[in-house]
Structures are given as C-alpha cells and as structure tokens.
Motif scaffolding. Structure first.
Motif, mmCIF file in Angstrom:
data_model
loop_
_atom_site.group_PDB
_atom_site.id
_atom_site.type_symbol
_atom_site.label_atom_id
_atom_site.label_comp_id
_atom_site.label_asym_id
_atom_site.label_seq_id
_atom_site.Cartn_x
_atom_site.Cartn_y
_atom_site.Cartn_z
ATOM 1 N N THR A 47 -0.307 29.539 3.703
ATOM 2 C CA THR A 47 -0.832 28.502 2.807
ATOM 3 C C THR A 47 0.302 27.689 2.199
ATOM 4 O O THR A 47 0.263 26.446 2.181
ATOM 5 C CB THR A 47 -1.697 29.138 1.699
ATOM 6 O OG1 THR A 47 -2.793 29.826 2.308
ATOM 7 C CG2 THR A 47 -2.224 28.081 0.739
ATOM 8 N N VAL A 48 1.334 28.381 1.716
ATOM 9 C CA VAL A 48 2.489 27.682 1.126
ATOM 10 C C VAL A 48 3.149 26.771 2.153
ATOM 11 O O VAL A 48 3.465 25.610 1.867
ATOM 12 C CB VAL A 48 3.506 28.710 0.572
ATOM 13 C CG1 VAL A 48 4.835 28.036 0.224
ATOM 14 C CG2 VAL A 48 2.944 29.421 -0.647
ATOM 15 N N LEU A 49 3.331 27.273 3.363
ATOM 16 C CA LEU A 49 4.003 26.490 4.404
ATOM 17 C C LEU A 49 3.154 25.313 4.875
ATOM 18 O O LEU A 49 3.678 24.219 5.128
ATOM 19 C CB LEU A 49 4.351 27.401 5.586
ATOM 20 C CG LEU A 49 5.448 28.428 5.283
ATOM 21 C CD1 LEU A 49 5.470 29.533 6.325
ATOM 22 C CD2 LEU A 49 6.803 27.750 5.196
ATOM 23 N N ILE A 50 1.847 25.515 4.998
ATOM 24 C CA ILE A 50 0.960 24.421 5.416
ATOM 25 C C ILE A 50 0.953 23.321 4.362
ATOM 26 O O ILE A 50 1.069 22.131 4.674
ATOM 27 C CB ILE A 50 -0.470 24.943 5.691
ATOM 28 C CG1 ILE A 50 -0.475 25.808 6.956
ATOM 29 C CG2 ILE A 50 -1.466 23.793 5.826
ATOM 30 C CD1 ILE A 50 -1.740 26.636 7.149
ATOM 31 N N VAL A 51 0.828 23.718 3.096
ATOM 32 C CA VAL A 51 0.829 22.735 2.015
ATOM 33 C C VAL A 51 2.159 21.984 1.983
ATOM 34 O O VAL A 51 2.199 20.765 1.796
ATOM 35 C CB VAL A 51 0.540 23.417 0.652
ATOM 36 C CG1 VAL A 51 0.826 22.494 -0.510
ATOM 37 C CG2 VAL A 51 -0.914 23.893 0.606
ATOM 38 N N ASP A 96 5.627 25.513 13.477
ATOM 39 C CA ASP A 96 4.168 25.465 13.635
ATOM 40 C C ASP A 96 3.466 24.946 12.387
ATOM 41 O O ASP A 96 2.639 24.033 12.467
ATOM 42 C CB ASP A 96 3.616 26.851 13.968
ATOM 43 C CG ASP A 96 3.988 27.304 15.368
ATOM 44 O OD1 ASP A 96 4.424 26.456 16.165
ATOM 45 O OD2 ASP A 96 3.849 28.499 15.655
ATOM 46 N N THR A 97 3.776 25.539 11.239
ATOM 47 C CA THR A 97 3.026 25.189 10.026
ATOM 48 C C THR A 97 3.559 23.941 9.350
ATOM 49 O O THR A 97 2.806 23.019 9.058
ATOM 50 C CB THR A 97 3.042 26.359 9.019
ATOM 51 O OG1 THR A 97 4.392 26.729 8.754
ATOM 52 C CG2 THR A 97 2.280 27.545 9.535
ATOM 53 N N VAL A 98 4.864 23.913 9.106
ATOM 54 C CA VAL A 98 5.423 22.787 8.350
ATOM 55 C C VAL A 98 5.471 21.525 9.199
ATOM 56 O O VAL A 98 4.958 20.479 8.803
ATOM 57 C CB VAL A 98 6.827 23.131 7.804
ATOM 58 C CG1 VAL A 98 7.431 21.935 7.076
ATOM 59 C CG2 VAL A 98 6.752 24.325 6.864
ATOM 60 N N LEU A 99 6.078 21.618 10.379
ATOM 61 C CA LEU A 99 6.267 20.408 11.181
ATOM 62 C C LEU A 99 5.022 20.019 11.980
ATOM 63 O O LEU A 99 4.544 18.892 11.879
ATOM 64 C CB LEU A 99 7.463 20.592 12.117
ATOM 65 C CG LEU A 99 8.800 20.771 11.409
ATOM 66 C CD1 LEU A 99 9.913 21.050 12.412
ATOM 67 C CD2 LEU A 99 9.149 19.528 10.598
ATOM 68 N N PHE A 100 4.480 20.975 12.757
ATOM 69 C CA PHE A 100 3.367 20.623 13.635
ATOM 70 C C PHE A 100 2.092 20.322 12.853
ATOM 71 O O PHE A 100 1.497 19.251 12.999
ATOM 72 C CB PHE A 100 3.128 21.740 14.656
ATOM 73 C CG PHE A 100 2.055 21.406 15.651
ATOM 74 C CD1 PHE A 100 2.254 20.433 16.614
ATOM 75 C CD2 PHE A 100 0.827 22.051 15.611
ATOM 76 C CE1 PHE A 100 1.257 20.116 17.518
ATOM 77 C CE2 PHE A 100 -0.170 21.746 16.514
ATOM 78 C CZ PHE A 100 0.044 20.778 17.472
ATOM 79 N N ALA A 151 -5.609 20.316 5.826
ATOM 80 C CA ALA A 151 -4.802 21.432 5.326
ATOM 81 C C ALA A 151 -5.702 22.586 4.888
ATOM 82 O O ALA A 151 -5.409 23.757 5.168
ATOM 83 C CB ALA A 151 -3.922 20.977 4.168
ATOM 84 N N LEU A 152 -6.802 22.257 4.234
ATOM 85 C CA LEU A 152 -7.736 23.291 3.778
ATOM 86 C C LEU A 152 -8.301 24.069 4.966
ATOM 87 O O LEU A 152 -8.379 25.298 4.940
ATOM 88 C CB LEU A 152 -8.862 22.652 2.964
ATOM 89 C CG LEU A 152 -9.950 23.604 2.458
ATOM 90 C CD1 LEU A 152 -9.361 24.639 1.506
ATOM 91 C CD2 LEU A 152 -11.073 22.830 1.778
#
Length: 199
Positions: free
Chosen positions: A42-46, A122-126, A142-143
């Motif tokens: 969650t932190v990385l996606i946000v 995967d999470t931050v960039l993609f 993101a949700l």
C-alpha cells in the motif's frame, strides 16, 4: 485490481515465505506477516501514484544498492532452504516447532519486501505509471491495486493452513523447501544478470 493481482500473484521470494509461514507458524505470526506485506504494498503503490517514481532516474545507485543487498539475502535464504530440503526434515509438527517467532518472521518478511528491487519497479514505477493514465481517477486505480494486495496476502497466509494435511509428511516439506531454494537461486541469478547489464 487486476493489474495489482497480475504483479503479485506470481510465486516469488516474498510469496514463498508467506506460504511457508502460513503452513508452519502460529496464526498470530501469519497475520502479522500478511499485514506487513499488504501495508508495504500500500505504501509503495501510493508512493508510485503520488509520483515518487522519479527516484530511480534521479538516483540510479539506489536500485543498484538494493540489487546487491537483495542478491546477498536471496543467496543466504536459498542456502538455508536447500539445507532444509536435503536434511532429515520432519512433518508438520516438527516444522511448526521450528517455525520462526514473531520477531524473526517480521525481520525476514521486511527484508523480503523492502530489499527486493522488483517491488519498486512493479509497485512504484509500473503501477505508478499505469495510474497516470487515469488522470484524476488515478487514486481509484491505486485503491483497486491496494485491495488486490490485501486480498492476496491474507488469502495466501491464512489459506495455506488448508494445505496442512498435505504437509503432515516430511517429504512434502523437503519438496517445498527445494522449490523455495530453486526460486531464491533463480531470482539471485536474475539479479546478477541485471547487475552486470547495468554496470
């Protein structure tokens, strides 16, 4: 949500650890491990959706440092898994007795999560770049990705208990540890290739 699942469902180092923990550790430890994985995602996606993906281009040495740290960690964990696979082993009762406590499990899952350079890609960039395609609706994207992560890690950790009858025999643990060792060493080889290609 589908994009998030597509990235996290593949059995990698983190998922293999969550599966093994779900099979052998106390339920409270499994819940904490699953929670750490879901919260970290969650932190990385946000962060990715908020636009922190520029870090890899602004400071490429950070990814190189993460790759080296992850390589060392994967080699050590792979060797430990291989030793368990080749050792006398034990059934579910023996594995449960040898399962890590909360502190050790927490340290290991944090390392699997935050030392993995692919989690940032995967999470931050993609996912961050995919979310950018949705403009003002990027936070709904993101949700969905975050919900996918929470569903997956808790299903994997808690659902692993359903496989416990299969793992009552020592040989099934040796097979699982052998597969985990192969995954760790394959990921380590991939990281070595990446390190040399970015050198």
């Amino acid at each position: 949500m589908l994009s998030g699942l597509a990235l996290i469902v593949a059995i990698g180092a983190q998922n293999a650890y969550v599966l093994r923990t779900g099979l052998s550790a106390k339920r409270s430890v499994v819940l904490v491990v699953s929670l750490v994985c879901a919260l970290s995602d969650t932190v990385l996606i946000v962060a990715g959706v908020a636009g922190i993906g520029f870090l890899s281009s602004a400071a490429p040495w950070v990814l190189t440092l993460l790759r080296v740290a992850a390589l060392l960690f994967l080699l050590v964990y792979g060797a430990l898994s291989l030793r368990r696979a080749l050792g006398p082993g034990g059934g579910l009762e023996a594995q449960s007795a040898a399962a890590p406590g909360l502190g050790a499990a927490l340290a290991t899952v944090l390392a699997f999560t935050w030392l993995n350079p692919h989690v940032y890609l995967d999470t931050v960039l993609f996912l961050g770049s995919l979310a950018g395609n949705y403009g003002e609706n990027r936070w709904f994207f993101a949700l969905g990705a975050c919900v996918a992560s929470w569903l997956w890690f808790f299903a994997l950790g808690i659902g692993a208990r359903k496989l416990r009858p299969l793992f009552a025999k020592a040989w099934t643990w040796r097979v699982l540890d052998g597969l985990i060792a192969l995954i760790m060493f394959a990921l380590a080889v991939g990281l070595i290739v990446e390190l040399f290609s970015h050198a």
